[in-house]
Each structure stands twice: as C-alpha cells, then as structure tokens.
Design a protein around this motif. Structure first.
Motif, short mmCIF file in Angstrom:
data_model
loop_
_atom_site.label_atom_id
_atom_site.label_comp_id
_atom_site.label_asym_id
_atom_site.label_seq_id
_atom_site.Cartn_x
_atom_site.Cartn_y
_atom_site.Cartn_z
N ASP A 59 43.67 31.54 42.15
CA ASP A 59 42.23 31.57 42.44
C ASP A 59 41.50 30.70 41.41
O ASP A 59 40.46 31.06 40.88
CB ASP A 59 41.73 33.03 42.40
CG ASP A 59 40.29 33.16 42.91
OD1 ASP A 59 39.80 32.25 43.59
OD2 ASP A 59 39.66 34.20 42.60
N HIS A 102 40.39 42.41 36.97
CA HIS A 102 41.79 42.19 37.33
C HIS A 102 42.38 41.16 36.39
O HIS A 102 41.66 40.42 35.72
CB HIS A 102 41.90 41.70 38.78
CG HIS A 102 40.88 40.65 39.13
ND1 HIS A 102 39.64 40.96 39.65
CD2 HIS A 102 40.88 39.30 38.99
CE1 HIS A 102 38.94 39.85 39.84
NE2 HIS A 102 39.67 38.83 39.44
N ARG A 202 29.99 35.75 30.75
CA ARG A 202 29.61 35.97 32.14
C ARG A 202 30.73 36.85 32.70
O ARG A 202 31.89 36.47 32.71
CB ARG A 202 29.54 34.63 32.88
CG ARG A 202 29.29 34.71 34.39
CD ARG A 202 30.60 34.78 35.14
NE ARG A 202 30.40 34.77 36.60
CZ ARG A 202 31.37 34.91 37.48
NH1 ARG A 202 32.61 35.08 37.09
NH2 ARG A 202 31.11 34.89 38.76
N ASP A 204 32.77 38.60 35.34
CA ASP A 204 33.16 38.50 36.74
C ASP A 204 33.20 39.88 37.40
O ASP A 204 33.80 40.82 36.85
CB ASP A 204 34.56 37.85 36.78
CG ASP A 204 34.98 37.42 38.17
OD1 ASP A 204 34.37 36.48 38.70
OD2 ASP A 204 35.92 38.03 38.71
N LYS A 301 30.51 36.98 55.28
CA LYS A 301 29.73 35.75 55.21
C LYS A 301 30.01 34.80 56.37
O LYS A 301 29.21 33.92 56.67
CB LYS A 301 29.98 35.06 53.89
CG LYS A 301 31.36 34.43 53.72
CD LYS A 301 31.46 33.82 52.34
CE LYS A 301 32.53 32.77 52.26
NZ LYS A 301 32.60 32.16 50.91
N HIS A 336 29.90 28.42 42.01
CA HIS A 336 31.14 27.83 42.51
C HIS A 336 31.68 28.55 43.74
O HIS A 336 32.73 28.20 44.25
CB HIS A 336 32.19 27.86 41.40
CG HIS A 336 32.53 29.27 40.98
ND1 HIS A 336 31.61 30.09 40.34
CD2 HIS A 336 33.64 30.01 41.16
CE1 HIS A 336 32.17 31.27 40.15
NE2 HIS A 336 33.40 31.26 40.62
N ASP A 337 30.98 29.60 44.20
CA ASP A 337 31.45 30.38 45.35
C ASP A 337 30.59 30.18 46.60
O ASP A 337 30.88 30.77 47.65
CB ASP A 337 31.41 31.89 45.03
CG ASP A 337 32.41 32.31 43.97
OD1 ASP A 337 33.46 31.64 43.83
OD2 ASP A 337 32.15 33.31 43.28
N GLU A 396 40.33 31.62 49.47
CA GLU A 396 39.54 32.38 50.44
C GLU A 396 39.39 31.60 51.76
O GLU A 396 39.51 32.15 52.85
CB GLU A 396 38.15 32.71 49.89
CG GLU A 396 37.33 33.56 50.85
CD GLU A 396 35.84 33.58 50.54
OE1 GLU A 396 35.26 34.67 50.50
OE2 GLU A 396 35.24 32.50 50.34
N ARG A 423 33.83 27.93 49.95
CA ARG A 423 33.57 27.77 48.52
C ARG A 423 33.87 26.34 48.06
O ARG A 423 33.33 25.89 47.05
CB ARG A 423 34.39 28.77 47.72
CG ARG A 423 34.19 30.22 48.19
CD ARG A 423 34.64 31.22 47.16
NE ARG A 423 36.09 31.21 46.93
CZ ARG A 423 36.70 32.06 46.10
NH1 ARG A 423 35.99 32.96 45.44
NH2 ARG A 423 38.00 32.01 45.93
#
Ligand code: TEU
Ligand code: CA
Length: 562
Positions: A59, A102, A202, A204, A301, A336-337, A396, A423
């Motif tokens: 990812d 995670h 930041r 996540d 989405k 970035h997503d 994704e 993304r």
C-alpha cells in the motif's frame, strides 16, 4: 497566545511521486531535499511526509515493516536527517506519517505473532472461526467486518487455524491496542522520532485503534459486509483514553508538537472533543465528510453522484461553526487518496482550469483552520486520465476493478469510475518542467506522468504572474499577514445559491468578504444580499475587472470598510 499551527500552512509530500534523485523512476528523500527552496518560496510552514519507512510497499508504504528505518527505495536515515536539517534551516517543520492502526505482515512483531505460543500473539487480533463453521470455509470469518479496500476484513492462517483482522489489505494486520505492550512500543517509537528532530505526526486512520471488545458482528446479516458502525469499528470506547495516554507519554502537548489525526466517519461533536485544547489529545483532525458529498449517502465512493454546491457549503459551515469556540479544523480538498480537486470540483478544461483552481483555493484557504496543500495542487494539476487497467498501480483501484468486473460490471464502466475516483489520480509524478518525464525523473517513472505536464508545471507557473502557483503564494501570505484570516469569525452568505460561495470573516473592526463563482457561467453579484462594498479594497482576485458581474469561476476577496 494562539498555538503556532493557527498560522501554519501544511504541504503534503507523497515521496514516491515528488522527485527522483537517482534515476530509478521512484521519488526519494534526496529528491525532496533538492526542492526545499521551492516550498520555502511558496510560504510553506510544515511538510507532512507520507511514509518513507521500510515497507514491502503493498500500500505504498502505509504497510510498515520497520518503524525506525527508511526504506532503501527512499534513501537512508542519514538522508532523512539531512531533510530535517534543510527544513529547519529554512524555518519549516517536518511532520511524519504515523501508521499504527496496523503494521505490515512483514513487520517482525507480526512475524512473531504468527506463532500461537509467542508472547506477541496478542499484539494482533487472532480469532478462531465462527462457531459451527469449518475454519477457512466460506462465511467462517470471526465477524462480518469488511476491508476498506473491498472483500473480507479477516485472513485465514492455515498454520494456526485462526484468522487475523485487517481493516485494510491482508498485508496490513491491525495492531491490538488493548494490549499495553503494543501501546508502549508505539510511544517509544514516537519518542525516538521526536528526539531525532521531527515536529509532529499525521496519524493514519487513528480513530480505528479502539475497537469495541469483544469483536462482534455489525448489524447486517452474517456474510454481508458490515458498514463501519460508529462505536464498533470506528471511534471505539477507548479512543480518548488512548490519545490522552499517547499525548502524555510522547509529550505532544508539552513539546508543542503538531498532531493531526486522520479520522474516518467522525462527526463535528466528536472532532471537537478530540481537538479541544483542554483535552490534551490532538491539535486537529483531518476528516472526510466534505469528501463524501459526491457519492451516494451511506455507500462506497464508487457510487458516484455529482456534487451539489449548497451541500458542500452546509458541511463546511457546520465544521466551521462547530469547531469555532473549542477545537480546530484542518482544511483540505486533496490528499494522496482522493482525485485532483480541479478535475473533481472545478473545470480542468483549458478554458477554465486556472480560474477554477484559483477559486477553489480561495474559498478553502480563507476559512478558519490549518490549510493543507497536496503536492501539485498549487499548480492546478489534474486527474491522470488513465484509460486501461494496466495504467493503474494502486491496490484499492486494482481490487475494485477485479471485484466489480467479477460481479458483472462491464470494464468500460469500471474504468470510468476509476478515472473519476481512483487514488492514482493524485499520485502521478509532480510536474516540474516540460521535459519528457516532467523533470521528475531521468528514468521511466513508476506511474506515468500526465501528458499535460508540457504546459502545467512548476517552471511555467513560476514564470507566469497569473498562475495558480502565484495565487497560492498570495493566499498563504494573506494568512500569515492577517489575524482575521487566522482567527476571524466565519459567517456563510447565500447558503442556497447553487454556484456562488460567499462568506465573511470578522475580527474586531476587520472584516473580509470572500465571494466566488464556482460555475462556468457569468453571474451577477447579488449586491443586495452582500455586505456593502462601498469603500472596500480588493485584496485578491482571479480576474482584472472590478465589475458588478463575476466571470465564470471568478473569485474576489475584499477588505470591507468598517
Ligand atoms: O487512509 C484511510 C482511509 O480511510 C482510506 O483508505 C480510504 O478509505 C480510501 O483511501 C478510500 O479511497 C489512510 C491512508 O491515507 C491511505 O493511503 C492508506 O491506504 C490507509 O490509511 C491504510 O493505511
Ligand atoms: Ca529514486
């Protein structure tokens, strides 16, 4: 005195797409360090660096195998030290991405945890099959939780006959924050980074770290994917306890560190509780309510629908009002997503791209909160324009294409949705100049550069005084100069108007009027419904004319007469 981040503007760097220093086609730390003057000239205060840790990159680094090392793809710890020094020398700060809901399945914690007799077994969520089901058989997952990337949220492990939880990819097992050893290992790692010189984190998907125990089915039929129920998977009962503990153990408040929590499915009241200065949890949250207005309510989405501007205004206003007295907002339209904002909410045709990118920037940056610029947004970079599945890299996107086409969606339609929402739209290489790989790399990049880099690039934008880039520079300067931009009260005007976005900001005798035409047709200024413009000064505009009419995508910022 207001905290330092009330006047800060953040710039997000997605390192693999920013600048490649060693011609392997992948951006890296030395590439970032080479462009610090560009960021300083823009007026940036804080750089948020997406993950550069050692990772198998399933990812793109949000699957971390070693929290205290840099992946060789991005360089070394020495390169990172150099980046920190270069930022500090220019008065800028560094915020690291902290991914601790995670780890990667390659992290040694998880490797150890695979052994049922290991003391680390309980560092992750290992669970037996659903009672009455053969382990590994369809429907035998311990709960009906889904992965955010599609498919089931549990992976079966043959060796031990149990499942582990992964709210994202199977290669991203969720850490068990109920275990105090996990928490102290995370805090120790955070202190290690602070001691190295970083200025904050930041965090996540931080509001996923507390799950309701025991883990149980969501309120849908077993076998169906659970919708992320608040309290069950998201915003669990120990969130505030964990964040207060983290703050205390790492010294976030004491050391005046920046801490932004990325939070999915959080509402205004919850966000206020997380960011109230008196709570000693987070400095701000990064939320998505306004990013979900162009999808069908309650759906994924990929269930796209067009944005209705009054809804965007209503949502942003609710957050402005709700976090006015206590709490603090993050302001963003890109990361970035998500797709590029000029393609998504503006008009990326040659005729309107520049004006619409500027006007979207104007309405966002003059709100109250801390603005975030995602690399390339300041150029008006557009969506990728990919037309075949081979062009996509994102886990994704590929997973969506696979599952959707398996379920019978035709390829054209799936590709159409990817073109809108993938993304990877945000992840094409940064466009520095008009040369074949946009000045990003001397090699073939890991993801194709957008062909429009021949006219949309840093070099061209720097040379053009009317560029999107210079407009961003002016917006940042306004925030640095004017207290009314930082602290002023927000009042929405014309809430029901379908193309105009207008508001005032007020502090003492100072008052600003922001008015933007977010549509492709000329619009009269509804002077009767706006504060008087008599004696007003135009501080910033997208067009030369000072007429009682707004051109397509025109915006203006006035300082009003007291
Ligand atoms: O994103 C969290 C998140 O909610 C997204 O995964 C979102 O669901 C998805 O992008 C919808 O398109 C963070 C990171 O920003 C993202 O890049 C990571 O993939 C994710 O967490 C897992 O670490
Ligand atoms: Ca490289």
């Amino acid at each position: 005195m207001a905290p330092w981040w009330h006047s800060a503007v953040v710039y997000q760097i997605y390192p693999r797409s920013f600048a490649d220093s060693n011609a392997d086609g992948i951006g890296d730390l030395r590439g970032v360090t080479a462009h610090l003057d560009y960021l300083a000239d823009l007026g940036i205060d804080v750089v948020w660096l997406s993950p550069v840790y050692r990772s198998p990159m399933e990812d793109n680094g949000y699957d971390i195998a070693d929290y205290t090392d840099v992946d060789p793809m991005f360089g070394s710890l020495a390169d990172l030290d150099e980046l920190i020094a270069g930022l500090h020398a220019r008065g800028m700060k560094l915020v690291m991405d902290l991914v601790v809901n995670h780890t990667s399945d390659q992290h040694r914690w998880f490797q150890e945890s695979r052994d049922p007799s290991s003391p680390k077994r309980d560092w992750y969520f290992w669970r037996p099959a659903r009672p009455g089901f053969e382990p590994g058989s369809p429907g035998a997952e311990p709960t009906n939780w889904a992965s955010f990337f599609g498919g089931r949220g549990w992976e079966y492990d043959d060796a031990s006959g149990e499942y582990y939880l992964h709210l994202f990819a199977p290669g991203q097992p969720d850490l068990n924050w109920e275990n105090p050893e996990v928490r102290s290992a995370v805090y120790e790692m955070m202190r290690w980074w602070v001691d190295r010189g970083v200025d904050g984190f930041r965090m996540d998907v931080i509001n996923l770290i507390s799950k309701t125990m025991p883990l149980t089915d969501g309120a849908v039929a077993p076998g169906d994917d659970v919708s992320y129920e608040v309290g069950l998977v998201v915003n669990g009962p120990r969130m505030h306890e964990f964040l207060k503990e983290m703050n205390r153990e790492v010294g976030l408040t004491d050391r005046s560190l920046f801490s932004v929590g990325e939070m999915v499915m959080v509402d205004v009241d919850q966000a206020r509780d997380y960011t109230d200065a008196a709570a000693n949890e987070l400095t701000m949250v990064f939320t998505f309510e306004h990013m979900m207005l162009d999808q069908e309510p309650g759906q994924l989405k990929w269930n796209h629908r067009p944005l209705h501007l009054p809804e965007l205004k209503r949502t942003l206003t609710a957050w402005q009002d709700g976090l006015a007295e206590r709490g603090w907002n993050s302001l963003f339209l890109e990361n970035h997503d998500v797709p590029r904002s000029v393609s998504r909410f503006g008009d990326d045709s040659p005729q309107h791209r520049v004006a619409s990118a500027k006007s979207l920037a104007t309405v966002l940056h003059l709100l109250r909160g801390t603005p975030y610029i995602y690399q390339g947004q300041e150029l008006g970079m557009t969506n990728a324009g990919f037309t075949s599945i081979e062009q996509y890299d994102d886990i994704e996107s590929r997973q969506f294409y696979l599952l959707a086409t398996q379920a019978g969606m035709d390829a054209e339609q799936a590709l159409g949705l990817l073109a809108l929402k993938s993304r990877d739209n945000a992840r094409t290489p940064m466009q520095w100049d008009a040369s074949p790989q946009a000045g990003f790399s001397a090699a073939t990049p890991w993801l194709a550069v957008n062909p429009n880099h021949t006219w949309i690039n840093v070099e061209a934008a720097t040379a053009d005084p009317d560029s999107v880039l210079h407009h961003y520079r002016r917006l940042i300067a306004l925030r640095h100069e004017l207290e009314v931009v930082r602290e002023g009260r927000f009042d929405l005007l014309l809430p029901a108007d379908e193309t105009l976005f207008a508001y005032t900001r007020s502090l003492g005798a100072d008052r600003l009027l922001v008015v933007a035409n977010l549509g492709g047709d000329e619009r009269g200024l509804p002077l009767g419904e706006l504060p008087s413009l008599v004696g007003a000064t135009l501080l910033l505009g997208t067009h030369d004319a000072d007429r009682p009419v707004l051109a397509a995508w025109e915006s203006r910022v006035y300082a009003l007469q007291r």
